[in-house]
Each structure stands twice: as C-alpha cells, then as structure tokens.
Design an enzyme around this catalytic site. Structure first.
Site, PDB file in Angstrom:
ATOM      1  N   LYS A 188       0.850  -1.192   0.000  1.00  0.00           N
ATOM      2  CA  LYS A 188       0.000   0.000   0.000  1.00  0.00           C
ATOM      3  C   LYS A 188       0.882   1.236   0.000  1.00  0.00           C
ATOM      4  O   LYS A 188       1.916   1.269   0.679  1.00  0.00           O
ATOM      5  CB  LYS A 188      -0.901   0.010   1.244  1.00  0.00           C
ATOM      6  CG  LYS A 188      -1.634   1.329   1.484  1.00  0.00           C
ATOM      7  CD  LYS A 188      -2.313   1.344   2.841  1.00  0.00           C
ATOM      8  CE  LYS A 188      -2.864   2.728   3.167  1.00  0.00           C
ATOM      9  NZ  LYS A 188      -3.491   2.767   4.510  1.00  0.00           N
ATOM     10  N   GLU A 233      -8.352  12.141  13.195  1.00  0.00           N
ATOM     11  CA  GLU A 233      -7.476  11.018  13.539  1.00  0.00           C
ATOM     12  C   GLU A 233      -6.524  11.351  14.677  1.00  0.00           C
ATOM     13  O   GLU A 233      -5.672  12.232  14.564  1.00  0.00           O
ATOM     14  CB  GLU A 233      -6.677  10.559  12.316  1.00  0.00           C
ATOM     15  CG  GLU A 233      -5.894   9.291  12.566  1.00  0.00           C
ATOM     16  CD  GLU A 233      -5.603   8.498  11.312  1.00  0.00           C
ATOM     17  OE1 GLU A 233      -5.060   7.391  11.425  1.00  0.00           O
ATOM     18  OE2 GLU A 233      -5.925   8.985  10.212  1.00  0.00           O
TER      19      GLU A 233
END
Length: 417
Positions: A188, A233
């Site tokens: 990724k 976050e």
C-alpha cells in the site's frame, strides 16, 4: 544544546466557563485546539523551538528534549491540574525530515481552556518579571476577550479561487504505484495531492477555524503556526504512561455509500488492517497493547473505518516521543513503510509540508497529538490544502480521486471555496 528559558506558568480557574469560539474572535494570530466546545485558545509566544530541514530525522527527539528541559526549568503554579492547564506547548511537524516546511513548538503567553466542567486562564512568561509587562498585543487581547467576549462577526476574505486540477496526472500516479504493488515492492502507498487556493483579501485564520469547528465538531479543529484544519485522527494521546490511538483507514465519501457498503469493502478492510498492524507493531515494542473492535466513524463528508488502540507504556516517554515513533503510520505512508516512503518521494511530486504529520499539544503531564488532515497552510491571501488516499492493488483511480475531493471539502468549505 538548547537555549532554555526560565518561565513561570500561573493557572487560575474562571468563574464563568469560556465560549472558546467567541474569545477566538479577538487575537489576530490565535493558536487553537477545539473539539465539541472544549479545548483551548492561546496567543503570544513565551518561548519557541524551530527546526528546519532535518536530514538526520531527529526532529521529534530534539523537540521532545527541548520541551522536557523547558518543563524542568519552569515554575508551574497549577491548582487545577487538568489536561491542558499549567505550562503548555503547541506544535506542528513536517511530514518528511527533509521538507522545507520545518517543525515548530510554541509555548504561548496566554491560554484560555475549557474541558466541559472547568474553565481556566493560564499566563506564561519569564519567571523574573511581571507577566503583564511581557505580553504581546494578541496575548493581551485574549485576556481582555476572556473577560469581555466579543459578538462581532469574523472578518471574511471574500471569494476564493482554486487552481485547476490535473486529474489525468493523478490517474498516472495511481497506475505507477500499482505497478510497484504488482512487482511486490509494496502492499500500500498513500498518494496525496495538493490544491492551491487564492482569496480576494488576506485570509483570516479565525474565520476558517470558527467555520471548521462549527461544521465538524467531532473533529479536532486546530490552528498552529499558519496550519489550520479539522482532523478526525488521533495519533497519540497520553496521560502518564497510558496512551490512546485512534486509527482511521478505509474511507468512502458520504452519499456514494453507507456504513454497510464500507464494512463490506474488502479493499478498505485490507487497507485498515495494514494501518492498525503498523500502530500495534510499534506500540508493542514499548508497552502492553489492547485493540478494540473496528467501527465506522461517520462524518459529514466521509465514512471511515476506525479502531481504537490503547497501550500502557513500559518506559518513560513524552506524548511527542510516542507520536514520533508512530509517524508515519500506514494510514499516511503505506506498507512496508520505507518502501512506501520511497514511492511517495519518487511518484507523488509534491512537498507535503506539515500535512499528514503530528499536530497537537503537551502539558507537564501528557499531551494530545493528531495527524494533520483536512488542513491547509495559510500565507496571506494564499493557502495550500492537501488530501490523500491509500492506493492498493485493486484501487480504482477515479474512486480514489473522488475520495480526495471529499477529504478536501471541509477545509475548502471553511475557506469559502
């Protein structure tokens, strides 16, 4: 190594709880950390640590050492001992060690805080002088606003215009990343894009902060050294040796999907798993870890897969040291980390500045650091905003582009775009 000031920090409880978005109207260059009406607004600089390009990658360790020495040298008078009371520093860091953006920790002169129960005013200045003799105009204005909140409107900067976007160029970058994934180099890679914005008049940060706090109360709205945003976050919050992290990875724009669609997405589940594993792997090296079940965080613009991770540290560490150890997580870099960062450096084609890096605050007992997302760096009439997404083997370039558009929406909307 450092020039360490000898400071005094005096915290006093406020009789009337402050409405932080109201007192924000007064200081021209405010520092802010707001969520659901709680947090603080600050102004002035009692001390400051700046670090430019950092080829050795030591920016978190050096800034943490500076802060530890500032705390040790400070006379802290804090009868409340609430998170964010007493001596406080506010900071934002560059994503990459060689970024031209640099990193900053600021000890403000005035802090006005509210935790939902108690409000407070903290004054910080040289220990050998009357603090009011040292306060900058913005800091004095914040003290005055705390006693006499303003009801004036935030000044608008007029219409804003964003640069044209090279969608085809973005697709080519996705394809290049997927070639590396197919070759087995990476699993990724997080691909970010930037958007340049220009206003008719100088952009007033207070206007942007207030609109973000109103529209995205579930997020941490922040303003530090020209970086303004609303992030969902949590990278690392600590109190003593207790650490909390909230991992977000795997995202769908609202309107295109619902919670069931996101939970059923194999691509997003894999992306989220890699992000959680990267956090757990780091924290297990320094403490005992607990992982909560994955949930869906619903925001006005997007849906996120979210997992809370807690750790009890087996070593002494500041919240910034923990945040630095976690940065960059797979949610902002990729997997494996070093190969993903190499791909970002070669393919992305932008300087991420302070996007995607720790932004937050510390007191003498702990602190709270988030990942700088949904943000823009403001400079006069111009601003640069960023958004990114995790590219996997089965990522659809157009869907990934739509995700970045949804992630840009909060800060562009707050800017008036």
């Amino acid at each position: 190594m450092f020039s360490i000031p000898h400071l005094r920090a005096q915290t006093t409880a406020l009789r009337t709880p402050p409405v932080l978005t109201e007192i924000l109207r007064t200081p021209t260059h405010a520092l802010a950390w707001l969520k659901e009406g709680r947090g603080f607004v600050a102004a002035g600089e009692a001390a400051r640590y700046d670090q430019g390009r950092d080829g050795a990658g030591t920016r978190f360790a050096l800034a943490s050492q500076w802060w530890t020495e500032v705390v040790e040298a400070c006379e802290i008078r804090d009868p409340l001992e609430r998170p964010g009371s007493g001596l406080v520093s506010v900071g934002s860091f560059a994503f990459a060690s060689d970024s031209r953006a640099g990193s900053t920790l600021i000890v403000p002169q005035v802090v006005v805080g509210f935790d939902g129960e108690v409000g407070w005013l903290t004054l910080i200045g040289p220990a050998d002088r009357d603090v009011f003799d040292t306060l900058a105009p913005d800091a004095l204005a914040l003290v005055d606003a705390t006693l006499r909140p303003s009801s004036e409107d935030y000044p608008s900067h007029g219409k804003v215009r964003a640069d044209d976007v090279d969608v085809e160029g973005y697709r080519r970058k996705v394809a290049r990343i997927q070639e590396r994934i197919a070759a087995g180099t990476v699993s990724k890679v997080v691909l970010a894009r930037e958007l340049n914005v220009e206003a008719e008049r100088e952009i007033d940060e207070r206007y942007v902060i207030a609109r973000l706090a109103q529209s995205y109360p579930q997020c941490w709205t922040f303003a530090v050294d020209g970086l303004v945003g609303a992030t969902p976050e949590l990278l690392a919050a600590s109190s003593g040796r207790e650490v909390e992290v909230k991992v977000l990875a795997g995202t769908l724009p609202r309107g295109d999907a619902d919670v069931r669609t996101l939970l059923a997405s194999a691509k997003d589940a894999d992306e989220h798993r890699l992000a959680v594993e990267s956090v757990v792997e780091t924290l297990e090296k320094i403490g005992r870890v607990q992982v909560a079940p994955t949930e869906v965080l619903t925001l006005p613009n997007v849906l996120h897969l979210a997992t809370q991770v807690r750790a009890e540290l087996e070593i002494e560490a500041t919240s910034l040291q923990v945040a630095g150890a976690l940065h960059p997580t797979a949610a902002l870099g990729g997997t494996p980390t070093l190969h993903a960062l190499d791909a970002i450096a070669e393919i992305e084609g932008i300087d991420r500045d302070r996007y995607g890096a720790p932004v937050g605050w510390m007191d003498s007992r702990g602190g709270q650091w988030c990942i700088a997302l949904r943000c823009a760096r403001i400079d006069g009439m111009r601003a640069v905003a960023w958004a990114g997404g995790g590219i996997m083997a089965d990522s659809d370039p157009d869907a990934e582009y739509a995700e970045t558009e949804a992630k840009l929406a909060p800060v562009l909307g707050a800017l008036g775009g």
